[in-house]
Write an enzyme that holds these catalytic residues in place. Structure first.
Site, PDB file in Angstrom:
ATOM      1  N   THR A  54       0.811  -1.216   0.000  1.00 29.51           N
ATOM      2  CA  THR A  54       0.000   0.000   0.000  1.00 29.51           C
ATOM      3  C   THR A  54       0.845   1.268   0.000  1.00 29.51           C
ATOM      4  O   THR A  54       0.342   2.346  -0.307  1.00 29.51           O
ATOM      5  CB  THR A  54      -0.930   0.024   1.221  1.00 29.51           C
ATOM      6  OG1 THR A  54      -0.152  -0.110   2.418  1.00 29.51           O
ATOM      7  CG2 THR A  54      -1.941  -1.117   1.151  1.00 29.51           C
ATOM      8  N   ILE A  63       6.972  -0.193   2.583  1.00 28.18           N
ATOM      9  CA  ILE A  63       6.982   0.194   3.994  1.00 28.18           C
ATOM     10  C   ILE A  63       5.618   0.011   4.647  1.00 28.18           C
ATOM     11  O   ILE A  63       5.480   0.189   5.861  1.00 28.18           O
ATOM     12  CB  ILE A  63       7.474   1.642   4.188  1.00 28.18           C
ATOM     13  CG1 ILE A  63       6.612   2.618   3.384  1.00 28.18           C
ATOM     14  CG2 ILE A  63       8.937   1.774   3.801  1.00 28.18           C
ATOM     15  CD1 ILE A  63       6.977   4.086   3.634  1.00 28.18           C
ATOM     16  N   SER A  64       4.600  -0.330   3.860  1.00 24.75           N
ATOM     17  CA  SER A  64       3.288  -0.655   4.412  1.00 24.75           C
ATOM     18  C   SER A  64       2.582  -1.573   3.427  1.00 24.75           C
ATOM     19  O   SER A  64       2.692  -1.389   2.210  1.00 24.75           O
ATOM     20  CB  SER A  64       2.459   0.605   4.650  1.00 24.75           C
ATOM     21  OG  SER A  64       1.228   0.291   5.283  1.00 24.75           O
ATOM     22  N   SER A  65       1.875  -2.560   3.956  1.00 21.56           N
ATOM     23  CA  SER A  65       1.199  -3.504   3.075  1.00 21.56           C
ATOM     24  C   SER A  65       0.049  -4.164   3.806  1.00 21.56           C
ATOM     25  O   SER A  65      -0.024  -4.148   5.044  1.00 21.56           O
ATOM     26  CB  SER A  65       2.177  -4.573   2.565  1.00 21.56           C
ATOM     27  OG  SER A  65       2.634  -5.378   3.639  1.00 21.56           O
TER      28      SER A  65
END
Length: 388
Positions: A54, A63-65
């Site tokens: 994401t 760094i975000s998922s």
């Protein structure tokens, strides 16, 4: 269409054992995964088996998922959540918090924190849109810091190099911490139960997560060997120059340790990460002379002026593990690596998944089992024992 995909996903997760309890199954049937995905995500991807990124940093690193469904389910099972519990999630995305809210019910409490305000803003928006806005509190904060608790369970959804003292303080007596713990590059999602002044594992699973940011961030020590090869050490690299180590060799040595093919070598990797002196991971550029050797097994050891890497060759009923070594001390480096492969085969392979413990600073270290291997962390000591 999504209802069919959701039902199919639940059935797959039951067959594989990721879902084993009725509460987790009910949560997966209730929460619309597609609602928490990036715009334009295909329904088949939303209900697929992979992480969905994401956010990336400027270098392109995720760094975000949204965590893969099987990992989410397994971690929720590890947490052993019940209605009415108070739960802290470290690392926001929205979907996992919604699943937690379904399990703990209206009488429970769910707090989700993330250091990135853009991530928490998105998570809060997604949760509100899916009907969970009044059931999950989303906070922008460093996950290592204190959040008003206490909590019956803490679920960490980012790769953590250490266990933050705040997590131990915020956990109720007998509470459960589920955390993807990074151990010299090997990660296990470990469920810890609080026992007096320390933590004891109840289960552990192989998984990988994006790395923690903020106070809990840990950077490797890097050694550039040239030719597109970089060694990564969890702590300080071994003393002594390694320049030109790749110019001498290679030397081969074979362990006699056999694996079926296809295989999973994650258990051996974990053993080497704990037991192998000079353990390192490799980053190898395309076209490097080590590319074909390190692509599948990007770990090795430095011994004096030698570097030994894992390699395999065909054998009866599978493959044999061995070492490919370079440098002035190639032969002894290969021998060190091969001996640890044999030690794993003798002591740990028949025992299965090991157990873990964590003794924070100030705890009674005399209670650490004498046969436990120990890794020093910033805030405490992590132990690993072979199950017997």
């Amino acid at each position: 269409m999504t209802s069919v995909l959701r039902s199919d996903l639940v059935e797959r997760l039951r067959v594989t054992g990721a879902i084993v309890s009725a509460p987790v199954e009910a949560a997966f049937r209730a929460v619309p995964r597609e609602h928490f995905m990036p715009p334009g995500t295909a329904p088949q991807t939303a209900y697929g088996s992979e992480n969905v990124v994401t956010k990336r940093d400027p270098a392109g690193t995720a760094i975000s998922s949204v965590t893969a469904a099987d990992v989410q389910a397994a971690m929720l099972e590890q947490a052993d959540l019940r209605p009415g519990m108070s739960v802290l999630e470290v690392g926001s995305g929205g979907l996992n918090a919604a699943l937690i809210a379904e399990i703990v019910g209206p009488g429970g409490r769910v707090v989700s924190v993330d250091i990135d305000p853009s991530v928490t803003a998105r998570a809060a928006q997604m949760l509100a849109g899916a009907g969970y806005g009044d059931r999950v509190t989303v906070l922008t904060a460093d996950g290592d810091d204190d959040v008003p608790g206490p909590f019956d369970a803490i679920i960490v959804t980012v790769g953590a190099w250490d266990i933050a003292p705040a997590w131990h303080r915020q956990l109720t007596a007998g509470g459960t911490l589920v955390v993807p713990l990074v151990m010299n590059g090997a990660t296990r999602t470990i469920a810890f139960r609080r026992e007096t002044d320390h933590l004891v594992s109840t289960s552990a699973r192989v998984a990988g997560f994006v790395a923690m940011q903020g106070h809990g961030r840990h950077d490797d020590s890097l050694v550039d060997l040239g030719d597109g090869v970089t060694l990564r050490f969890d702590g300080s690299p071994p003393p002594g120059p390694l320049t030109g180590v790749l110019a001498t060799g290679p030397v081969e040595a074979w362990s006699g340790v056999l694996f079926p093919d296809p295989m999973s070598w994650s258990d051996l990797y974990l053993w080497l990460a704990w037991q192998l002196p000079g353990f390192c991971r490799l980053t190898v550029g395309e076209g490097s002379p080590l590319d074909r050797h390190a692509r599948l097994f990007p770990v090795g050891t430095v011994h004096e002026r030698g570097l030994a890497l894992i390699r395999v060759r065909p054998a009866d009923r599978g493959v044999e593990f061995g070492a490919l070594a370079f440098g002035r001390d190639a032969a002894p480096a290969a021998a060190v690596l091969v001996e640890q492969m044999r030690a794993w085969n003798r002591h740990a392979r028949p025992a299965g998944e090991p157990s873990f413990g964590y003794w924070p600073a100030g705890s009674d270290r005399t209670t650490i089992p004498p046969d436990a291997a120990v890794l020093a962390k910033t805030h405490g000591l992590l132990t690993m024992r072979t199950r017997r």
